[in-house]
Write a protein that holds these residues in place. Structure first.
Motif, PDB file in Angstrom:
ATOM      1  N   THR A 348       6.698  -1.036  -8.938  1.00  0.00           N
ATOM      2  CA  THR A 348       5.637  -0.447  -9.752  1.00  0.00           C
ATOM      3  C   THR A 348       4.283  -1.045  -9.386  1.00  0.00           C
ATOM      4  N   ILE A 349       4.248  -2.347  -9.113  1.00  0.00           N
ATOM      5  CA  ILE A 349       2.999  -2.986  -8.685  1.00  0.00           C
ATOM      6  C   ILE A 349       2.588  -2.459  -7.317  1.00  0.00           C
ATOM      7  N   GLU A 350       3.574  -2.253  -6.442  1.00  0.00           N
ATOM      8  CA  GLU A 350       3.268  -1.669  -5.131  1.00  0.00           C
ATOM      9  C   GLU A 350       2.741  -0.248  -5.266  1.00  0.00           C
ATOM     10  N   GLN A 351       3.294   0.520  -6.214  1.00  0.00           N
ATOM     11  CA  GLN A 351       2.766   1.864  -6.471  1.00  0.00           C
ATOM     12  C   GLN A 351       1.279   1.792  -6.800  1.00  0.00           C
ATOM     13  N   ALA A 352       0.919   0.840  -7.636  1.00  0.00           N
ATOM     14  CA  ALA A 352      -0.476   0.726  -8.078  1.00  0.00           C
ATOM     15  C   ALA A 352      -1.417   0.476  -6.906  1.00  0.00           C
ATOM     16  N   THR A 353      -0.952  -0.237  -5.871  1.00  0.00           N
ATOM     17  CA  THR A 353      -1.823  -0.524  -4.721  1.00  0.00           C
ATOM     18  C   THR A 353      -2.179   0.748  -3.951  1.00  0.00           C
ATOM     19  N   PHE A 354      -1.378   1.797  -4.105  1.00  0.00           N
ATOM     20  CA  PHE A 354      -1.632   3.054  -3.400  1.00  0.00           C
ATOM     21  C   PHE A 354      -2.285   4.097  -4.311  1.00  0.00           C
TER      22      PHE A 354
END
Length: 584
Positions: A348-354
């Motif tokens: 979910t944190i990786e999603q936020a980076t995109f």
């Protein structure tokens, strides 16, 4: 970590010299306040790592998204498993104070090493403009070695703090004194407030410092707070009340299992009354797990050596172990909940980076979006107490509104909803990125945070209540161990699933550049796993028999009143756990 207040007065209370404690000069709020600083610092250190580590591993160490996610989940899982070790060491040998003090020092050392690992240039691979969209040099084994040493040193120390600090704080109050017993309730309130405060500080201030000022500064602040906390804790040594170690229930369980194996060739006695201390047993004999009865058989060895613990167990000990084993089906069905929950700190944190994280000219750090998890937990907890539970009381005619297993079931359903929402949002995000070259707003992540928060508000509180209520009376500390082990196993299961999916799909689902992967398929898989687990949970829940409670005589109306034992305290405790957004 939950503390059993029913048994808070067991054992001898002494001062730091080992003499009977003078309660007018020790304990109370001053001593408890010094201890709270350790919990606040532990939360800042652990959350400061787990909530934002994945972005560092992918962005700076150039490790794949799947390996980075596994590093985070393995770290959190190990910390919770080591909490069991910390609890055992404190119960069996060192006591809570020494265990907390040593663990806090180890945590400070670990964060210092982590600060060095993220600051020394040679401990990082060559810089790369965008490791998520181009091929970059991955961190070497030597560079990762120092990082892993730091992480697992923190896990060792954090586990020791997690399992003992709340118990040590409650030791500063005398439950037999009405004034101090009331103060103990407020202590737990402040204890979980520290958890919440530390987590909110982490996902707002600390994450921003890590991303925009430097990892060294971010972890350096964490190290500094823990070193201050250790100094403060040690400075209050003369003020504390110490409870002498009384032995760990894990020893009893291990002993019963070992004796069962040793006596496996013996025949069952003609009647259970021939088992060791049958007449004085505090728990009635049952036929379930009958093989364990052999641990209480009085054989020739027991007759010649007497009823020594490692020669023969008592009937009470055997039945208590049976009670713990009967919780295992429900225990196992709680594990997938934490597997789903772990995605909130990884993919979910990786999603936020995109995604588009701008608020005007300010760019919100990806790790800071976890704040919506805490906000939603507080919101749903408030609604739970003021709206859902009163309605449930009217519908079920149960004073508590919902039973613990019903709470867990609702929490599991919320977690499934979280993965469905995550899959839908990720598919839309990826399509906009690939087809329209646009980034959707990161606030679209709020629905999955909302559902997972609902799972925490219902499911986690239900788990805590279930393990506390159903654990044997003399093994109440097992409730903490059972709960922590579900957290650990859930995070380890996440690591296993990520590795298996990576291998089965030839790394086509989980990529460092999420635009080229199919993360939504992984979320759908977890949703299906959640549904299957929910069905299994229903089967186990329908077969589970709640522990028989004691009756407390008659009410004024002549009807028997069921005594649950410290119900009021437990409800306070559950509420405080939720309001504090208990973090693994």
């Amino acid at each position: 970590v939950l503390v059993d207040k029913d048994g808070a007065d067991d054992g001898v209370v002494v001062d730091f010299r080992g003499n009977p404690v003078d309660k007018s000069k020790s304990g109370g709020w001053l001593a408890a306040g010094l201890i709270l600083g350790t919990e606040l610092s532990e939360r800042i250190c652990v959350s400061g790592i787990s909530m934002n580590l994945v972005t560092y591993l992918v962005g700076s160490m150039h490790i794949s998204a799947s390996k980075s996610a596994n590093t985070v989940t393995n770290f959190v899982g190990t910390l919770n498993i080591l909490a069991l070790l910390g609890g055992f060491v404190a119960d069996a040998k060192l006591g809570r104070y020494l265990t907390v003090a040593v663990s806090a020092a180890i945590t400070a050392l670990g964060v210092i090493i982590l600060t060095l690992a993220t600051t020394i240039p040679s401990m990082k691979p060559p810089p790369c403009s965008d490791s998520r969209s181009q091929q970059c040099v991955e961190a070497s084994g030597r560079q990762l070695a120092l990082l892993y040493i730091a992480l697992y040193t923190v896990a060792l120390g954090g586990g020791g703090i997690k399992s003992n600090v709340s118990g040590f704080g409650s030791d500063q109050f005398d439950p037999s004194n009405p004034k101090e017993e009331k103060a103990m309730v407020y202590f737990f309130n402040r204890f979980y407030f520290c958890i919440s405060l530390g987590s909110l500080f982490t996902v707002t201030v600390l994450v921003y410092v890590q991303d925009n000022v430097g990892r060294g500064w971010g972890y350096g602040i964490s190290a500094g707070t823990m070193m201050i906390a250790v100094s403060v804790l040690l400075s209050g040594t003369a003020l504390y009340r110490f409870r002498k170690p009384q032995g760990s229930p894990l020893t009893v369980i291990w002993r019963v299992l070992v004796l069962t194996w040793k006596k496996r060739s013996l025949s069952y006695p003609s009647h259970p009354s021939l088992l060791n201390e049958y007449q004085g047993a505090k728990v009635p004999h049952t036929e379930r797990f009958r093989c364990l009865d052999k641990a209480a058989i009085l054989d020739e060895n027991a007759a010649s050596n007497g009823s020594k613990p490692w020669i023969v167990s008592t009937m009470t000990q055997v039945e208590e172990v049976k009670m713990v084993l009967s919780l295992m089906p429900i225990w196992s069905s709680c594990i997938p909940f934490w597997t789903i929950y772990s995605q909130m700190t990884t993919f979910t944190i990786e999603q936020a980076t995109f995604m588009n994280r701008n608020i005007g000219s300010f760019v919100v750090p990806a790790g800071s979006f976890s704040v919506f998890l805490f906000i939603n937990v507080l919101l749903l907890t408030s609604l739970n107490e003021r709206l859902f539970i009163p309605i449930a009381r009217k519908v079920t005619h149960n004073p508590k509104g919902l039973k613990s297993l019903q709470r867990i079931g609702i929490g599991l359903l919320f977690s499934i909803g979280g993965m469905i929402a995550a899959a839908i949002v990720e598919k839309q995000r990826r399509e906009h990125a690939n087809q329209h070259n646009t980034r959707i707003r990161a606030f679209w992540l709020i629905p999955q945070f909302f559902f997972i928060a609902g799972g925490e508000a219902f499911g986690v509180v239900g788990m805590l209540e279930f393990f506390i209520r159903e654990a044997p009376e003399r093994m109440k500390s097992m409730s903490t161990g059972l709960f922590l082990s579900t957290v650990a196993m859930g995070y380890f299961l996440s690591s296993l699933l990520v590795s298996l999916v990576d291998k089965a799909t030839n790394r086509s689902w989980l990529r460092s550049n999420l635009n080229n992967g199919k993360l939504e398929n992984f979320y759908w898989m977890l949703a299906v796993l959640g549904v299957l687990n929910f069905l299994v949970f229903l089967a186990f829940a329908m077969r589970h028999r709640y522990k028989v409670q004691q009756y407390n005589g008659h009410t004024d109306g002549g009807q028997e009143e069921l005594k649950y034992g410290n119900d009021e305290k437990l409800e306070d405790e559950k509420k405080m756990v939720s309001e504090g957004s208990l973090e693994p």
